[in-house]
Design a protein around this motif. Structure first.
Motif, short mmCIF file in Angstrom:
data_model
loop_
_atom_site.label_atom_id
_atom_site.label_comp_id
_atom_site.label_asym_id
_atom_site.label_seq_id
_atom_site.Cartn_x
_atom_site.Cartn_y
_atom_site.Cartn_z
N LYS A 61 38.15 38.90 -20.95
CA LYS A 61 37.61 38.66 -19.58
C LYS A 61 38.00 37.04 -19.20
N THR A 62 37.43 36.16 -19.70
CA THR A 62 37.92 34.97 -19.15
C THR A 62 39.39 34.59 -18.85
N ALA A 63 40.18 35.02 -19.77
CA ALA A 63 41.69 34.66 -19.60
C ALA A 63 42.07 35.58 -18.59
N LEU A 64 41.55 36.64 -17.83
CA LEU A 64 41.97 37.32 -16.84
C LEU A 64 41.51 36.67 -15.93
N LEU A 65 40.25 36.26 -15.68
CA LEU A 65 39.75 35.48 -14.37
C LEU A 65 40.68 34.07 -14.34
N SER A 66 41.10 33.46 -15.38
CA SER A 66 41.91 32.11 -15.42
C SER A 66 43.18 32.33 -14.92
N LEU A 68 44.01 34.83 -12.55
CA LEU A 68 43.99 35.22 -11.31
C LEU A 68 43.73 33.80 -10.52
N GLY A 69 43.11 32.66 -11.11
CA GLY A 69 43.30 31.47 -10.65
C GLY A 69 44.42 30.67 -10.79
#
Length: 584
Positions: A61-66, A68-69
């Motif tokens: 989850k965190t890797a996915l949002l990172s 996106l950033g």
């Protein structure tokens, strides 16, 4: 391997990345495995509603949002819950009183999120660093609205613009303040308005807080008091209704205009804005009741932000936390779980994707020091592995079986093997099997940490009931003696009484003459162990073994009988001393 990498050997502290995505930027930048989920989150057209990323711990989850950033470095705004001072909300006397009285404060939590997020967007979008910049923003927005009025000449648009400007004026003082100040400002404003409408905390407490206990006491008294009791109850209900109406009136007035404001201001399709909220499984709010209400408010806000054409609020939520929230809300009138299903982006991985992720990380590790040639898991791992007395399988399949098909598990397993291979160019079969024991222990500890909120001392329950069992067994093989030993251990421990497993054990110890309780205990334990991923279940002989996931998150105890086949997850075999038996 030696032909490709020359003098390559593993050295101390080598790894293919960290378990925590926030600590893994070195590998994530070059080794992100694109499963298509980033494109879904970035899409503001056909996938506009896909905004809640759901997955278990370690699913990415965190890797996915990172990622996106990284793709939109100037368009992504990361909101950190721990910076919002949300414990201020849970410590508010007014909020505590209204909550204990059973009043619905969901609109307040939505207001809080809407305001904090809207102010964050406007502050960054218009570079508001001080009061002068804030005044400039007001002027620009008002000019934009005035010109829009001239162009459109519609009365309802003018009214909407007026509400937006009023909103800016009302909350303007916090635009250049830190996020925690905005949270406190909303809460204090709400407290003041409740006091103006209803009275201060002492008055509020007298109106809605005092009567539940006295009412219960009166109910048990003689018939002579029954009429008085009914009248008292009716008065309490009347007062609570009056307070609820005051709360709703205050919040409805303030909720209007926020989403419209953002939709009006963020009017450039070439400059979309993405708000991301992560780390919601951590201790950002101490009070669990307030935490769950804030979560619901955040999910409702994400759903309402879909209306903003060039903005998306993306929330990453751990699967068990979402299920806990929904279990709580299902008992409440008007809750519709289906409203949230269309918002979800469920994270799942297949073998090909995990192999690709593993190869990218191995290649990056080796390339950093030794070679530019491509190196894969086949170069550093034995082709096949055969544990003593069991079947021979490919090494990558063996490792995959001992994960929950999540990146974190596979990274953790290989890192453990790399530790054992220090000073050598390859991981041998002996190194892999020796490393599996340490990895298996870490898996059990990780499960206990992941599910601690629902099942304190989970690892203790697992070891008591599953140690030394075959890898597959019929549920009824958990004997009455096994159940009794487990229950006595739990009854004598200091386990959190809110744990369902602990409560089952205590009831068993104090049951009297219930001939079916052992079967119910086995079914309930199997249901819990399935939900957390410790076991798979085959309910009938002609079906395949089921494992918990997005499609089947849980199995009710009512569906489980003593003939069900239990499969212990291979990741836990070593730590539990499991004896492997033939697969079906």
């Amino acid at each position: 391997m030696s032909n490709k990498s020359g003098a390559f050997v593993f050295v101390k502290h080598d790894s293919i990345g960290a378990n925590d995505a926030d600590m893994d930027d070195h590998f994530l930048r070059d080794c992100f495995e694109d499963t298509g989920d980033v494109d879904v989150l970035a899409d503001l057209n056909k996938s506009k509603n896909k905004c809640i990323v759901v997955g278990r711990t370690g699913a990415g989850k965190t890797a996915l949002l990172s990622e996106l950033g990284r793709r939109f470095p100037d368009r992504v705004i990361r909101v950190r819950p721990e910076t919002l001072s949300l414990n201020y909300v849970s410590n508010s006397n007014t909020i505590q009183l209204l909550t204990r009285a059973g009043l619905n404060l969901d609109p307040f939590y939505k207001l809080l999120w809407r305001h904090v997020l809207a102010v964050t967007v406007l502050q960054i979008q218009f570079d508001i660093a001080n009061a002068d910049a804030q005044k400039s923003l007001f002027t620009r927005i008002m000019e934009h609205f005035e010109s829009s009025d001239v162009r459109q000449r519609r009365q309802h648009e003018r009214k909407r613009h007026k509400r937006v400007v009023e909103y800016l004026s009302r909350w303007g003082s916090s635009f250049f303040e830190a996020p925690d100040v905005r949270t406190q400002e909303v809460t204090k404003t709400f407290e003041r308005q409740i006091e103006d409408e209803v009275g201060d905390d002492s008055t509020l407490s007298a109106m809605i807080g005092a009567d539940a206990a006295s009412l219960s006491a009166n109910i048990g008294q003689s018939d002579a008091h029954s009429e008085t009791t009914v009248e008292s109850h009716q008065e309490v209900v009347r007062v609570q209704k009056k307070v609820q109406q005051a709360v709703d009136s205050i919040l409805v007035q303030q909720l209007s205009g926020i989403v419209d404001l953002l939709d009006e201001v963020l009017d450039d399709p070439q400059k979309p804005v993405y708000l991301t909220v992560d780390r919601l499984d951590e201790d950002w709010v101490v009070d669990d009741e307030v935490r769950l209400r804030l979560l619901k408010g955040l999910l409702d806000t994400a759903r309402e932000f879909v209306r903003i054409r060039h903005c998306k609020l993306v929330v990453a939520l751990r699967l068990d936390l979402m299920h806990r929230l929904f279990r709580k809300l299902r008992s409440e009138t008007g809750f519709q779980e289906d409203k949230y299903k269309s918002l979800r982006v469920p994270l799942s991985w297949n073998k090909r994707q995990l192999e690709s992720l593993l190869n990218k990380r191995i290649e990056r590790l080796v390339r950093d020091r030794y070679t530019k040639q491509r190196v894969t898991f086949e170069d550093i791992l034995p082709a096949r592995v055969r544990p003593q007395g069991t079947r021979r399988v490919s090494t990558i399949d063996y490792m995959m079986e001992r994960t929950w098909m999540r990146p974190r598990d596979l990274i953790e397993f290989l890192n453990t093997c790399i530790d054992a291979a220090e000073g050598t160019p390859k991981i041998t079969k002996a190194m892999l099997l020796e490393s599996e024991g340490r990895y298996s222990l870490r898996c059990l500890r990780a499960l206990a940490e992941e599910w601690h909120g629902d099942f304190p001392l989970l690892s203790h329950h697992i070891k008591l009931l599953l140690s030394q069992k075959p890898s597959r067994f019929v549920l009824g093989k958990i004997t009455a003696e096994d159940v009794m030993n487990w229950a006595l251990e739990c009854d004598q421990s200091d386990a959190n009484p809110r744990s369902r497993l602990h409560e089952m054990a205590v009831r068993y110890c104090h049951s009297d003459g219930d001939s079916n309780i052992e079967q119910r205990i086995r079914a309930q334990v199997a249901s819990v162990f399935f939900r957390v991923g410790v076991v798979g279940l085959k309910l009938v002989s002609h079906q395949r073994t089921l494992w918990a996931g997005h499609d089947v998150p849980n199995i009710s105890p009512a569906e489980i009988d003593d003939t069900a086949t239990v499969a212990i997850h291979p990741a836990l075999w070593r730590v539990l001393g499991t004896v492997e038996v033939d697969f079906d």
